[in-house]
Design an enzyme around this catalytic site. Structure first.
Site, mmCIF file in Angstrom:
data_model
loop_
_atom_site.group_PDB
_atom_site.id
_atom_site.type_symbol
_atom_site.label_atom_id
_atom_site.label_comp_id
_atom_site.label_asym_id
_atom_site.label_seq_id
_atom_site.Cartn_x
_atom_site.Cartn_y
_atom_site.Cartn_z
ATOM 1 N N ARG A 1 -22.744 -89.179 -61.970
ATOM 2 C CA ARG A 1 -22.415 -88.733 -60.614
ATOM 3 C C ARG A 1 -21.060 -89.311 -60.198
ATOM 4 O O ARG A 1 -20.237 -88.629 -59.583
ATOM 5 C CB ARG A 1 -23.497 -89.224 -59.633
ATOM 6 C CG ARG A 1 -24.826 -88.527 -59.827
ATOM 7 C CD ARG A 1 -25.760 -88.785 -58.643
ATOM 8 N NE ARG A 1 -26.561 -89.981 -58.778
ATOM 9 C CZ ARG A 1 -27.843 -90.002 -59.149
ATOM 10 N NH1 ARG A 1 -28.471 -88.876 -59.423
ATOM 11 N NH2 ARG A 1 -28.512 -91.121 -59.219
ATOM 12 N N PHE B 1 -29.870 -77.483 -59.852
ATOM 13 C CA PHE B 1 -30.971 -78.422 -60.095
ATOM 14 C C PHE B 1 -30.634 -79.745 -59.375
ATOM 15 O O PHE B 1 -30.632 -80.819 -59.959
ATOM 16 C CB PHE B 1 -31.170 -78.696 -61.602
ATOM 17 C CG PHE B 1 -31.369 -77.460 -62.442
ATOM 18 C CD1 PHE B 1 -32.608 -76.822 -62.488
ATOM 19 C CD2 PHE B 1 -30.319 -76.922 -63.184
ATOM 20 C CE1 PHE B 1 -32.797 -75.683 -63.272
ATOM 21 C CE2 PHE B 1 -30.496 -75.789 -63.964
ATOM 22 C CZ PHE B 1 -31.727 -75.168 -64.015
ATOM 23 N N ASP C 1 -31.857 -75.960 -55.550
ATOM 24 C CA ASP C 1 -33.059 -76.446 -56.240
ATOM 25 C C ASP C 1 -34.217 -75.529 -55.850
ATOM 26 O O ASP C 1 -34.237 -74.966 -54.753
ATOM 27 C CB ASP C 1 -33.383 -77.900 -55.836
ATOM 28 C CG ASP C 1 -34.283 -78.603 -56.846
ATOM 29 O OD1 ASP C 1 -33.767 -79.423 -57.629
ATOM 30 O OD2 ASP C 1 -35.490 -78.311 -56.865
ATOM 31 N N ALA D 1 -32.906 -71.207 -60.349
ATOM 32 C CA ALA D 1 -31.562 -71.294 -60.906
ATOM 33 C C ALA D 1 -31.079 -69.947 -61.467
ATOM 34 O O ALA D 1 -29.961 -69.511 -61.163
ATOM 35 C CB ALA D 1 -31.539 -72.349 -62.012
ATOM 36 N N ASP E 1 -28.153 -79.759 -64.260
ATOM 37 C CA ASP E 1 -28.995 -80.895 -64.668
ATOM 38 C C ASP E 1 -30.465 -80.484 -64.614
ATOM 39 O O ASP E 1 -31.222 -80.956 -63.757
ATOM 40 C CB ASP E 1 -28.716 -82.100 -63.746
ATOM 41 C CG ASP E 1 -29.495 -83.339 -64.162
ATOM 42 O OD1 ASP E 1 -29.862 -83.438 -65.353
ATOM 43 O OD2 ASP E 1 -29.727 -84.210 -63.308
ATOM 44 N N CYS F 1 -32.143 -83.686 -70.585
ATOM 45 C CA CYS F 1 -32.886 -84.953 -70.571
ATOM 46 C C CYS F 1 -34.116 -84.847 -71.466
ATOM 47 O O CYS F 1 -35.041 -85.646 -71.367
ATOM 48 C CB CYS F 1 -33.266 -85.359 -69.147
ATOM 49 S SG CYS F 1 -34.273 -84.163 -68.305
HETATM 50 N N1 SAH Z 1 -29.555 -83.813 -60.660
HETATM 51 C C1 SAH Z 1 -30.650 -84.421 -59.943
HETATM 52 C C2 SAH Z 1 -31.923 -84.489 -60.788
HETATM 53 C C3 SAH Z 1 -32.421 -83.156 -61.293
HETATM 54 S S1 SAH Z 1 -34.106 -83.159 -61.762
HETATM 55 C C4 SAH Z 1 -30.212 -85.791 -59.422
HETATM 56 O O1 SAH Z 1 -29.086 -86.233 -59.719
HETATM 57 O O2 SAH Z 1 -30.983 -86.421 -58.707
HETATM 58 C C5 SAH Z 1 -34.393 -81.466 -62.045
HETATM 59 C C6 SAH Z 1 -34.568 -80.616 -60.791
HETATM 60 O O3 SAH Z 1 -34.681 -79.240 -61.202
HETATM 61 C C7 SAH Z 1 -35.815 -80.900 -59.958
HETATM 62 O O4 SAH Z 1 -35.418 -81.239 -58.654
HETATM 63 C C8 SAH Z 1 -36.594 -79.575 -59.952
HETATM 64 O O5 SAH Z 1 -37.192 -79.285 -58.682
HETATM 65 C C9 SAH Z 1 -35.525 -78.566 -60.265
HETATM 66 N N2 SAH Z 1 -35.963 -77.307 -60.883
HETATM 67 C C10 SAH Z 1 -36.917 -77.106 -61.815
HETATM 68 N N3 SAH Z 1 -36.965 -75.822 -62.186
HETATM 69 C C11 SAH Z 1 -36.023 -75.152 -61.478
HETATM 70 C C12 SAH Z 1 -35.586 -73.801 -61.419
HETATM 71 N N4 SAH Z 1 -36.134 -72.857 -62.177
HETATM 72 N N5 SAH Z 1 -34.564 -73.493 -60.582
HETATM 73 C C13 SAH Z 1 -33.977 -74.438 -59.802
HETATM 74 N N6 SAH Z 1 -34.374 -75.738 -59.821
HETATM 75 C C14 SAH Z 1 -35.377 -76.096 -60.631
#
Ligand code: SAH
Length: 408
Positions: A224, A240, A262, A292, A312, A352
């Site tokens: 970040r 995400f 998200d 997404a 992410d 991840c």
């Molecule tokens: N980048 C964030 C962590 C991401 S964790 C940080 O820095 O804190 C992954 C995220 O993807 C979660 O919040 C989850 O709700 C979201 N997610 C899961 N499937 C998704 C989809 N199909 N479209 C959008 N978001 C999604």
């Protein structure tokens, strides 16, 4: 104490400090008196010895292909003050890498095997530590662990236990899997059980009760900070976004505009709370609850482009047998994102999934670039930060990988 004897020549990996004993390496188990069953109890402390009766270490017994996870090598039983010593050692590492500061009270205190505590995760948010057990052995030690954290980490006053989703499925596990182990600060309920924690001078509202994992993704802190360096004057898309980690750094870095997306409404509500707290006057941020793939398709239909995109996603492969599908998923989402990057723009893309290695991930991202006909170059190769250390004898602990691409 129950003793586990290994087959001849099976002690080699333990002598090299790999912390797992696989069930196939075991010759026989001598139960200590008082066992009603013919095998050790799950989570029981056992002593592991070689075929020549040498003491190799003491660890937690578990049912499955990893039969013992070693806590202390070369010891017959757990040393007195074991938990205090291990937690103290982990804290000292976080001090040494400069994470304990007035503008940073958010860090991972214990990262399982990486801190020689297999099966244990501890994240610290201001005065609260959130503990996750991934093994029954750690579950059974949870109160000793909580006491050691309280004793060794000056900022911690509350210890919350959150192991509902992380313990192996068992019909009967003794004791609660979630709840406060230590609650010195009692007014949390009045504060809606959520509060502020600071990372690199940015305040985040952490909701460990309802949030994902322990409440926040500390593992992206350094990445970040890198986004902050690239954000000035850019149209940014944080896909995400969860509670908006990358978005806050992009805003502080001077982004022209940030879109945070998200699928979770709860996450998006927290993004808005976090932006309002850190940038009360900001008019250059939009938070959207959307899937997404659907969001990217909709933006493309409007010919929208972005100068900097962060991708992410959650782990696409939770197991080895899901890797092929996961790679297809990474290729698809990256292709969609790369298509929408302006000329000379930048993509931060992550995986991840522990089961997807660096090379496979890189190939999936490059296939995505080729698929949409854009020329890309690697600017940075990213990974998990220093408070998520990788035990050199346990390379399986490496899970987060990322690429920063320059897209022509
Ligand atoms: N980048 C964030 C962590 C991401 S964790 C940080 O820095 O804190 C992954 C995220 O993807 C979660 O919040 C989850 O709700 C979201 N997610 C899961 N499937 C998704 C989809 N199909 N479209 C959008 N978001 C999604």
């Amino acid at each position: 104490m129950t003793t586990v004897y290994l087959k001849p020549k099976k002690e080699e990996s333990l002598k090299r400090f790999h912390p797992w004993v696989f069930s196939g390496a075991i010759a026989r188990v001598v139960l200590d008196a008082g066992h009603k069953t013919s095998a050790p109890d799950e989570g029981e402390l056992v002593c592991v010895r070689s075929s020549a009766d040498e003491v190799l270490g003491v660890g937690h017994w578990q049912i499955g292909s990893i039969a013992v996870r070693i806590l202390a090598f070369g010891e017959e039983k757990l040393p007195v003050n074991f938990w205090i010593q291990r937690i103290n050692a982990a804290y000292k590492v976080r001090e040494a890498i400069g994470l304990i500061r007035s503008d940073n009270n958010t860090f991972r205190l214990v990262h399982g095997e990486g801190d020689f505590l297999p099966g244990l995760i501890v994240d610290v948010y201001a005065d609260t530590a959130v503990v996750q057990a991934h093994s029954i052995g750690m579950h059974l030690c949870r109160n000793e662990i909580a006491d050691a954290i309280l004793a060794e980490v000056p900022q911690v006053q509350n210890v919350y236990y959150k192991s509902d989703d992380t313990l192996p499925f068992k019909a009967a596990i003794e004791g609660e899997k979630t709840g406060y182990l230590i609650e010195t600060v009692q007014d949390r309920k009045a504060q809606n059980e959520a509060f502020w924690s600071t990372e690199n001078g940015l305040d985040f509202r952490i909701d460990w009760l309802r949030g994902q994992k322990t409440g926040f993704f500390i593992d992206q802190r350094e990445n970040r900070a890198l986004v902050e360096r690239y954000a000035a004057g850019k149209e940014v898309l944080n896909m995400f976004c969860y509670t908006g980690g990358f978005s806050l750094y992009a805003l502080r870095g001077g982004a022209k505009h940030v879109d945070s997306v998200d699928v979770s409404q709860k996450a998006i509500d927290l993004v808005n709370v976090n932006v309002a707290k850190n940038f009360p006057k900001a008019t250059n941020h939009t938070a959207v609850t959307a899937d997404a793939f659907e969001y990217l398709s909709a933006q493309k239909a409007q010919n929208r482009t972005f100068d900097l995109i962060i991708l992410d996603p959650p782990a696409f492969a939770k197991h080895r047998d899901a890797v092929k599908n996961a790679l297809r998923g990474y290729q698809r989402i990256n292709a969609k994102a790369i298509e929408m990057i302006s000329h000379g723009g930048i993509l931060f893309t992550f995986s991840c999934s522990q089961a997807v290695d660096k090379e496979a991930f890189r190939l999936a991202v490059f296939s995505a670039a080729a698929q949409v006909g854009r020329k890309v170059r690697i600017l940075h190769q990213l990974h998990q930060p220093q408070d998520h250390p990788i035990n050199i004898y346990h390379p399986e602990g490496e899970y987060l990988k990322g690429l920063v691409l320059y897209v022509e």
